[in-house]
Design an enzyme around this catalytic site. Structure first.
Site, PDB file in Angstrom:
ATOM      1  CD  GLU A  85       6.032   2.370  -7.170  1.00 16.06           C
ATOM      2  OE1 GLU A  85       6.538   1.676  -8.059  1.00 16.06           O
ATOM      3  OE2 GLU A  85       5.985   2.040  -5.971  1.00 16.06           O
ATOM      4  NE  ARG A  92       6.492   2.434  10.074  1.00 12.02           N
ATOM      5  CZ  ARG A  92       5.553   2.120   9.178  1.00 12.02           C
ATOM      6  NH1 ARG A  92       4.492   1.437   9.537  1.00 12.02           N
ATOM      7  NH2 ARG A  92       5.678   2.486   7.917  1.00 12.02           N
TER       8      ARG A  92
END
Length: 183
Positions: free
Chosen positions: A107, A70
């Protein structure tokens, strides 16, 4: 999910209203900040680009580094408007030719970000753009990558910040400019 909009600029409210929040995407518990609805609103999209251009037009920026994917939407029009080059920072094995890369933590595991060798020169002034800052891992990797080749990272810029994930803190003393904060 609500957005905090700072300042008196009415454009910020229009930008915040144009962002759709999708619960439980891509997995349960995630409140996904969907900027595709912002892109469908020409006025809000233009406001977004204009606000970044207004901020950076007089800061002698020569590089707008956009983080995949993006950052590729917001970066090129900003770069064109301020007279800077656009440098794509991509996921591994997406750029042809010789690249340099920087690893960062996710993560669960690690990933890498890459850019072309020779895309930037020592001493250039850059901003790094993405749609959202969450934990700050990708932005930190982009900063390290640019600084390794002698680029001065002036600021990171994002449309949205998720303050509860403390990405701003992870950036340390690096400036971060955001338009809206999601709560």
């Amino acid at each position: 999910m609500a957005f905090q909009v700072g300042g008196d600029d009415l454009r910020l409210a229009r930008i915040a209203e144009a962002i759709r929040v999708i619960p439980n995407f891509p997995k349960p518990g995630i409140m996904f900040q969907d900027i595709t609805t912002l892109l469908l609103d020409p006025k809000a999209f233009k406001d977004t680009i204009d606000m970044f251009v207004e901020r950076y037009k007089d800061m002698n920026i020569s590089v707008v580094a956009g983080i995949e994917a993006r950052g590729f939407i917001f970066g090129p029009p900003i770069a064109l408007a301020i007279g800077a080059k656009f440098v794509p920072m991509r996921k591994p094995k997406k750029l042809p030719g010789e690249v340099i890369s920087e690893e960062y933590s996710l993560e669960y595991g690690t990933d890498r970000i890459e850019m072309h060798v020779g895309a930037v020169r020592e001493g250039e002034r850059a901003i790094i753009i993405d749609d959202l800052v969450a934990t700050g891992g990708t932005l930190c990797a982009a900063i390290r990558l640019l600084e390794r080749v002698g680029v001065n990272v002036v600021e990171c810029a994002c449309v949205i910040e998720l303050p509860e994930l403390k990405g701003r803190e992870r950036l340390g003393d690096r400036p971060l400019f955001v338009l809206v904060k999601a709560f």
